[in-house]
Design a protein around this motif. Structure first.
Motif, PDB file in Angstrom:
ATOM      1  N   THR A  93      -3.131 -16.787   8.891  1.00 26.32           N
ATOM      2  CA  THR A  93      -2.247 -15.929   8.118  1.00 26.32           C
ATOM      3  C   THR A  93      -2.616 -14.471   8.362  1.00 26.32           C
ATOM      4  N   TRP A  94      -1.671 -13.580   8.012  1.00 25.28           N
ATOM      5  CA  TRP A  94      -1.866 -12.146   8.225  1.00 25.28           C
ATOM      6  C   TRP A  94      -1.797 -11.397   6.902  1.00 25.28           C
ATOM      7  N   SER A  95      -2.494 -10.266   6.829  1.00 30.90           N
ATOM      8  CA  SER A  95      -2.461  -9.432   5.623  1.00 30.90           C
ATOM      9  C   SER A  95      -2.572  -7.968   6.021  1.00 30.90           C
ATOM     10  N   SER A  96      -2.488  -7.070   5.034  1.00 35.85           N
ATOM     11  CA  SER A  96      -2.578  -5.640   5.324  1.00 35.85           C
ATOM     12  C   SER A  96      -3.883  -5.022   4.842  1.00 35.85           C
ATOM     13  N   ASP A  97      -4.550  -5.636   3.871  1.00 35.73           N
ATOM     14  CA  ASP A  97      -5.807  -5.133   3.319  1.00 35.73           C
ATOM     15  C   ASP A  97      -5.707  -3.654   2.951  1.00 35.73           C
ATOM     16  N   ASN A  98      -4.774  -3.305   2.119  1.00 40.34           N
ATOM     17  CA  ASN A  98      -4.663  -1.919   1.672  1.00 40.34           C
ATOM     18  C   ASN A  98      -4.101  -1.902   0.261  1.00 40.34           C
ATOM     19  N   ILE A  99      -4.884  -1.398  -0.688  1.00 43.17           N
ATOM     20  CA  ILE A  99      -4.417  -1.303  -2.065  1.00 43.17           C
ATOM     21  C   ILE A  99      -4.384   0.151  -2.526  1.00 43.17           C
ATOM     22  N   ALA A 100      -4.528   1.081  -1.578  1.00 42.15           N
ATOM     23  CA  ALA A 100      -4.504   2.509  -1.912  1.00 42.15           C
ATOM     24  C   ALA A 100      -3.060   3.005  -1.945  1.00 42.15           C
ATOM     25  N   TYR A 101      -2.682   3.630  -3.017  1.00 42.52           N
ATOM     26  CA  TYR A 101      -1.303   4.087  -3.168  1.00 42.52           C
ATOM     27  C   TYR A 101      -1.061   5.463  -2.545  1.00 42.52           C
ATOM     28  N   VAL A 102      -2.064   5.984  -1.838  1.00 43.81           N
ATOM     29  CA  VAL A 102      -1.887   7.272  -1.169  1.00 43.81           C
ATOM     30  C   VAL A 102      -1.308   7.093   0.231  1.00 43.81           C
ATOM     31  N   ASP A 103      -1.344   5.877   0.747  1.00 44.37           N
ATOM     32  CA  ASP A 103      -0.866   5.641   2.113  1.00 44.37           C
ATOM     33  C   ASP A 103      -0.248   4.252   2.192  1.00 44.37           C
ATOM     34  N   PHE A 104       1.080   4.203   2.256  1.00 48.39           N
ATOM     35  CA  PHE A 104       1.774   2.925   2.324  1.00 48.39           C
ATOM     36  C   PHE A 104       1.988   2.476   3.769  1.00 48.39           C
ATOM     37  N   MET A 105       1.593   3.280   4.744  1.00 48.32           N
ATOM     38  CA  MET A 105       1.903   2.990   6.136  1.00 48.32           C
ATOM     39  C   MET A 105       1.326   1.648   6.588  1.00 48.32           C
ATOM     40  N   THR A 106       0.087   1.381   6.208  1.00 45.15           N
ATOM     41  CA  THR A 106      -0.545   0.150   6.672  1.00 45.15           C
ATOM     42  C   THR A 106      -0.109  -1.074   5.892  1.00 45.15           C
ATOM     43  N   TRP A 107       0.726  -0.895   4.867  1.00 45.06           N
ATOM     44  CA  TRP A 107       1.313  -2.045   4.177  1.00 45.06           C
ATOM     45  C   TRP A 107       2.407  -2.681   5.033  1.00 45.06           C
ATOM     46  N   ASN A 108       2.879  -1.955   6.006  1.00 47.39           N
ATOM     47  CA  ASN A 108       4.024  -2.340   6.826  1.00 47.39           C
ATOM     48  C   ASN A 108       3.728  -3.588   7.662  1.00 47.39           C
ATOM     49  N   PRO A 109       4.370  -4.732   7.384  1.00 50.33           N
ATOM     50  CA  PRO A 109       4.090  -5.939   8.173  1.00 50.33           C
ATOM     51  C   PRO A 109       4.519  -5.801   9.629  1.00 50.33           C
TER      52      PRO A 109
END
Length: 209
Positions: A93-109
């Motif tokens: 499975t894949w994930s983004s490992d980012n819970i910081a609300y200052v940068d949403f870029m790495t949330w991008n699947p």
């Protein structure tokens, strides 16, 4: 779970021991998350023990010289071996490992899909210039296909969460969560794949505004 062979080995050893002691009574879904480096002997154990192998694919690019400076040259060439684990029969499975609300870029699947397929960040990649890389991160043969990236983000992710009876694929009786695109993701260019966006989003069969 983070960097280091021992991190995943401890989990795998624990699951193996629990399975031996509990037998058919063992019903826990175990995930090793954010996998980076595994010992060669452990790569096939995820499938054997039924442990979910979770990777953060936007990490799968970087400077090989930099990583070798703190991992050592031999170990730096064995990072993120997701294709090997996938081919062993494990559920990846894949994930983004980012819970910081200052940068949403790495949330991008789609960013995860691009780097998972290319192990490279170019001028086409939806990422800051300082994060671009000049060469494919080894091992080169650990790059994934678009089909494998989509499966890892959808049905495999649903299985990891124990909700595959409702989510993860389009089937009769499921929740009808799906996306509509203007283009075909299966044939889209890999470099720059992170720039893809859905045209329409549906949740439980209803279009979201």
């Amino acid at each position: 779970m983070r960097l280091g062979e021992r991190a995943s080995r401890v989990i795998l050893d624990g699951v193996e021991l629990a399975r031996k002691e509990l037998g058919d009574k063992f019903h826990v879904r175990v995930t090793c998350a954010h996998l980076e480096i595994q010992d060669d002997a452990d790569l096939g154990r995820f499938a054997k023990l039924g442990v979910f192998a979770n990777y953060t694919p936007w990490w799968h690019a970087g400077d090989p010289e930099e990583s070798s400076s703190w991992l050592g040259e031999e170990r730096s060439l064995k990072g993120f071996r997701c294709k090997t684990v996938w081919d062993s029969g494990a559920t990846v499975t894949w994930s983004s490992d980012n819970i910081a609300y200052v940068d949403f870029m790495t949330w991008n699947p789609y960013l995860g899909m691009e780097i998972g397929m290319t192990r490279l960040r170019t001028e086409k990649t939806l990422i800051p210039e300082y994060q671009r890389t000049k060469e494919v991160l080894p091992p080169v043969d650990e790059r994934m296909s678009i089909e494998e990236m989509i499966i890892g983000y959808t049905i495999n992710g649903a299985k990891q969460l124990g909700i595959e009876n409702r989510k993860g694929s389009i089937e009769v009786g499921k929740d009808a969560d799906y996306l509509v695109f203007d283009n075909d993701l299966l044939t889209a260019e890999q470099e720059g794949f992170s720039n893809n966006k859905p045209k329409e989003v549906y949740a439980c069969g209803k279009k979201l505004n």
